[in-house]
Design a protein around this motif. Structure first.
Motif, mmCIF file in Angstrom:
data_model
loop_
_atom_site.group_PDB
_atom_site.id
_atom_site.type_symbol
_atom_site.label_atom_id
_atom_site.label_comp_id
_atom_site.label_asym_id
_atom_site.label_seq_id
_atom_site.Cartn_x
_atom_site.Cartn_y
_atom_site.Cartn_z
ATOM 1 N N ASN A 85 -0.301 -6.615 -4.415
ATOM 2 C CA ASN A 85 0.577 -7.354 -5.336
ATOM 3 C C ASN A 85 1.550 -6.408 -6.044
ATOM 4 O O ASN A 85 1.766 -6.484 -7.252
ATOM 5 C CB ASN A 85 -0.218 -8.162 -6.358
ATOM 6 C CG ASN A 85 -0.872 -9.376 -5.745
ATOM 7 O OD1 ASN A 85 -0.738 -9.629 -4.558
ATOM 8 N ND2 ASN A 85 -1.581 -10.140 -6.548
ATOM 9 N N CYS A 86 2.125 -5.507 -5.274
ATOM 10 C CA CYS A 86 3.149 -4.555 -5.736
ATOM 11 C C CYS A 86 2.612 -3.464 -6.667
ATOM 12 O O CYS A 86 3.381 -2.756 -7.297
ATOM 13 C CB CYS A 86 4.324 -5.270 -6.386
ATOM 14 S SG CYS A 86 5.156 -6.406 -5.271
ATOM 15 N N VAL A 87 1.316 -3.319 -6.766
ATOM 16 C CA VAL A 87 0.702 -2.282 -7.604
ATOM 17 C C VAL A 87 0.088 -1.220 -6.682
ATOM 18 O O VAL A 87 -0.622 -1.548 -5.729
ATOM 19 C CB VAL A 87 -0.388 -2.883 -8.521
ATOM 20 C CG1 VAL A 87 -1.104 -1.795 -9.303
ATOM 21 C CG2 VAL A 87 0.215 -3.913 -9.463
ATOM 22 N N ARG A 88 0.362 0.045 -6.986
ATOM 23 C CA ARG A 88 -0.126 1.158 -6.159
ATOM 24 C C ARG A 88 -1.657 1.195 -6.128
ATOM 25 O O ARG A 88 -2.319 1.141 -7.161
ATOM 26 C CB ARG A 88 0.399 2.474 -6.713
ATOM 27 C CG ARG A 88 -0.083 3.712 -5.953
ATOM 28 C CD ARG A 88 0.304 4.993 -6.672
ATOM 29 N NE ARG A 88 1.739 5.135 -6.768
ATOM 30 C CZ ARG A 88 2.473 5.863 -5.928
ATOM 31 N NH1 ARG A 88 1.888 6.532 -4.960
ATOM 32 N NH2 ARG A 88 3.768 5.941 -6.079
ATOM 33 N N VAL A 89 -2.213 1.299 -4.916
ATOM 34 C CA VAL A 89 -3.651 1.510 -4.732
ATOM 35 C C VAL A 89 -3.878 3.016 -4.755
ATOM 36 O O VAL A 89 -3.303 3.749 -3.957
ATOM 37 C CB VAL A 89 -4.135 0.896 -3.402
ATOM 38 C CG1 VAL A 89 -5.624 1.170 -3.205
ATOM 39 C CG2 VAL A 89 -3.854 -0.612 -3.366
ATOM 40 N N THR A 90 -4.703 3.484 -5.681
ATOM 41 C CA THR A 90 -4.884 4.928 -5.856
ATOM 42 C C THR A 90 -6.148 5.468 -5.190
ATOM 43 O O THR A 90 -6.240 6.660 -4.924
ATOM 44 C CB THR A 90 -4.907 5.299 -7.349
ATOM 45 O OG1 THR A 90 -5.965 4.580 -7.984
ATOM 46 C CG2 THR A 90 -3.579 4.964 -8.008
ATOM 47 N N SER A 91 -7.127 4.617 -4.938
ATOM 48 C CA SER A 91 -8.382 5.047 -4.319
ATOM 49 C C SER A 91 -8.994 3.852 -3.600
ATOM 50 O O SER A 91 -8.995 2.738 -4.133
ATOM 51 C CB SER A 91 -9.325 5.568 -5.407
ATOM 52 O OG SER A 91 -10.578 5.901 -4.868
#
Length: 108
Positions: free
Chosen positions: A45-51
């Motif tokens: 949803n346009c939010v960076r996945v960091t892990s």
């Protein structure tokens, strides 16, 4: 509740432009996108996945930069709601695209 899936999913099972139905009672979805430029990046949803793939006792956790926005509106709903899109709303209507932009699915 709009941010969890009904079953555990590893990141390797996701595909670009995939829309996942959540376990939310408001029928929200999560859209997964993969980018390779300017850097390798996955978003939800346009939010960076960091892990990804952090195994927990009750499932698999994928960490994101911020709270995921709940997506329950169509593109047309957004166009109709915002006055700044009045010209676009008129153009969409003249092109007979209102029903297309109200439908579910990928439009890009």
């Amino acid at each position: 509740l709009g941010h969890f899936l009904p079953e555990p999913r590893k990141a390797s099972s996701f595909s670009d432009e995939q829309v996942l139905v959540t376990g939310s009672p408001v029928d929200s979805t999560i859209r997964i996108n993969f980018y390779s430029r300017p850097e390798k990046l996955t978003t939800a949803n346009c939010v960076r996945v960091t892990s990804t793939d952090n195994v927990a006792s009750n499932g698999v956790i994928h960490v994101v930069d911020e709270v995921l926005p709940t997506v329950t509106s169509s593109i047309m709903d957004l166009i109709q709601r915002e006055e700044q899109f009045s010209f676009l709303k008129t153009a969409v209507a003249r092109a007979n695209l209102v029903s297309t932009l109200k439908s579910d699915g990928q439009l890009t």
